[in-house]
Scaffold this active site. Structure first.
Site, PDB file in Angstrom:
ATOM      1  CG  ASP A   1      -2.290   0.647   0.915  1.00 15.47           C
ATOM      2  OD1 ASP A   1      -2.311   1.904   0.972  1.00 15.47           O
ATOM      3  OD2 ASP A   1      -3.294  -0.031   0.640  1.00 15.47           O
ATOM      4  CG  ASP A   2       0.390   6.099   0.844  1.00 12.91           C
ATOM      5  OD1 ASP A   2       1.337   6.364   0.074  1.00 12.91           O
ATOM      6  OD2 ASP A   2      -0.387   6.960   1.300  1.00 12.91           O
TER       7      ASP A   2
ATOM      8  CE  LYS B   1      -6.228   0.930  -1.050  1.00 21.80           C
ATOM      9  NZ  LYS B   1      -5.970   0.688   0.398  1.00 21.80           N
TER      10      LYS B   1
ATOM     11  CG  ASP C   1      -6.411   5.995  -1.613  1.00 20.22           C
ATOM     12  OD1 ASP C   1      -7.621   6.264  -1.535  1.00 20.22           O
ATOM     13  OD2 ASP C   1      -5.740   5.599  -0.633  1.00 20.22           O
TER      14      ASP C   1
ATOM     15  N   GLY D   1     -16.514   5.375  -2.599  1.00 23.68           N
ATOM     16  CA  GLY D   1     -17.958   5.395  -2.782  1.00 23.68           C
ATOM     17  C   GLY D   1     -18.564   6.779  -2.848  1.00 23.68           C
ATOM     18  CD  GLN D   2     -15.312  11.278  -1.560  1.00 25.11           C
ATOM     19  OE1 GLN D   2     -14.892  11.872  -2.550  1.00 25.11           O
ATOM     20  NE2 GLN D   2     -14.956  11.621  -0.336  1.00 25.11           N
ATOM     21  CD  GLU D   3     -18.292  12.504  -8.121  1.00 27.10           C
ATOM     22  OE1 GLU D   3     -18.690  12.263  -9.273  1.00 27.10           O
ATOM     23  OE2 GLU D   3     -17.572  13.477  -7.837  1.00 27.10           O
TER      24      GLU D   3
ATOM     25  NE  ARG E   1     -12.818   1.191   0.543  1.00 25.17           N
ATOM     26  CZ  ARG E   1     -11.825   1.861   1.132  1.00 25.17           C
ATOM     27  NH1 ARG E   1     -10.566   1.639   0.795  1.00 25.17           N
ATOM     28  NH2 ARG E   1     -12.091   2.730   2.073  1.00 25.17           N
TER      29      ARG E   1
ATOM     30  CG  ASP F   1      -9.703   4.236   4.609  1.00 25.10           C
ATOM     31  OD1 ASP F   1     -10.074   4.016   3.438  1.00 25.10           O
ATOM     32  OD2 ASP F   1      -8.650   4.836   4.888  1.00 25.10           O
TER      33      ASP F   1
END
Length: 400
Positions: free
Chosen positions: A87-88, A164, A166, A201-203, A217, A221
């Site tokens: 990941d990051d 992945k 982000d 899942g914002q839009e 997603r 988180d």
């Protein structure tokens, strides 16, 4: 009369022609949607491990290689956990003079190609992380916004199998545009790379992401807490009808083994994630996990529900206070059922065949996936006594 007949025939012929055109159009649209994702990946939800939930920015190449070793020695790799995802925080803050991403010299001195070769030598696959913005969420490394083609080619040259992607520091541009650019870049990179979209899942990505990503997603988180687990499950449930082979809803990674929940809560976590065809990405330190954690993560019967080739996401079908029934169809006419007690006291949970869309007159065998036992000739309904924050998981099998 003759003129009316001629007119009727003409209208009928016109309708047939329009119907054929419409059918072809629908077929073409469906084909187009399918071909947009035709990287051959994710026919069942992805399984593997990701560094973030347990290690966050404390990643280095020795730990990654040891994790790959542990996935193999524990037997987890042999039952489907193939991706080893970094990941990051793996890269330097600045790109090189050619604008390329550079692995951090202090933690990944051998470079990503060396790590990929090691991972592949174990029969596993390497995943990496970037961001559809100017920086990644930790702000310790650059994002890929404006560098999509270059970064995709870099990942491919290293032997990366999974990205992945982000959504931090994104300058406010539409995610539909930003994620589509990376999707195209990956398809043109010369390597098949699984595209995991972390848009939070914002839009409502379920409505558009299936055309460009293998998973997306649907939530923020996850945290290693019961309230976070239940919240993410409910948010993800809204989009159940959008999941299909090659394209999956993602309520975030597994917290099993990180210590913030009870064993029963972790069993509920794994059961619901399996039923809803969520990615099964381990988030604990597999090098030192307990036998109890390993037993949960290696339940082959539960995993088989997640990996069922029908690819239909299960969903919440019944709720009475804190008592819930989640269920979904499986291949070969079977049905997966989870009786989930989200309350604080032991309770009986009942589900009728009619609630499940099954013929009330038919008998079924009920396989308990955690007790590994089978009840024969169940008729009309299924009832289980379930402890607090616990569940029972079954597969109903018709008699042939």
């Amino acid at each position: 009369m003759a003129s009316r007949l001629t007119l009727s025939l003409a209208l009928l012929l016109f309708g047939v022609i329009i119907g054929i055109v419409d059918a072809r159009f629908v077929k073409d649209v469906h084909t187009s949607r399918r071909s947009a994702l035709e990287n051959g990946l994710g026919r069942t939800p992805q399984m593997g491990w990701n560094s973030w939930n347990h290690f966050q920015c404390n990643v280095n190449e020795q730990m990654i290689k040891e994790t790959a070793d542990a996935l193999v020695s524990s037997g987890l790799a042999s039952i489907g956990y193939k991706y080893v995802n970094i990941d990051d925080c793996w890269a330097e803050l600045n790109r090189d003079s050619q604008g390329n991403l550079v692995p951090k010299a202090s933690t990944f001195p051998s470079g990503m190609k060396n790590i990929a070769d090691y991972i592949h030598s174990k029969g596993l696959l390497l995943g990496i992380y970037s961001d559809a913005g100017s920086y990644t969420c930790s702000k310790t490394m650059p994002g890929s916004l404006g560098h999509e083609d270059q970064d995709a080619k870099t990942f491919a040259s290293w032997g990366v199998d999974y990205l992945k992607y982000d959504n931090c520091y994104n300058t406010g541009a539409s995610p539909k545009e930003r994620y589509a650019k990376m999707s195209k870049a990956l398809l043109n990179s010369g390597r098949s790379i699984f595209f995991s979209m972390c848009e939070w899942g914002q839009e409502d990505p379920a409505t558009w992401a299936p055309e460009i990503g293998n998973s997306w997603r649907t939530t923020g988180d996850i945290k290693d807490k019961w309230e976070s687990l239940t919240s993410n499950a409910d948010q993800n449930d809204r989009w159940a009808t959008y999941a299909r082979p090659g394209a999956w809803n993602d309520p975030d990674m597994l917290e099993i083994g990180n210590g913030g929940m009870t064993t029963d809560e972790y069993i509920s976590h794994f059961s619901i994630w399996a039923l809803v065809k969520a990615p099964l990405l381990i988030g604990c330190d597999v090098r030192s996990m307990s036998n109890e954690t390993l037993a949960i993560l290696s339940n082959k019967e539960v995993i088989s529900v997640n990996q069922d080739p029908l690819g239909r996401q299960g969903r919440k079908i019944k709720k009475e206070g804190d008592l819930e029934v989640w269920a979904g169809p499986l291949s070969r006419g079977r049905t997966a059922v989870v009786l989930w007690n989200r309350g604080s006291s032991q309770s009986a949970i009942n589900v009728a065949w009619s609630d499940l869309g099954l013929d009330p007159a038919k008998a079924f065998r009920a396989r308990d996936l955690w007790a590994h036992s089978t009840s024969h000739s169940m008729r009309g309904q299924l009832t289980g006594v379930v402890g607090p924050h616990a569940c029972k998981m079954y597969v109903l099998m018709p008699f042939n």
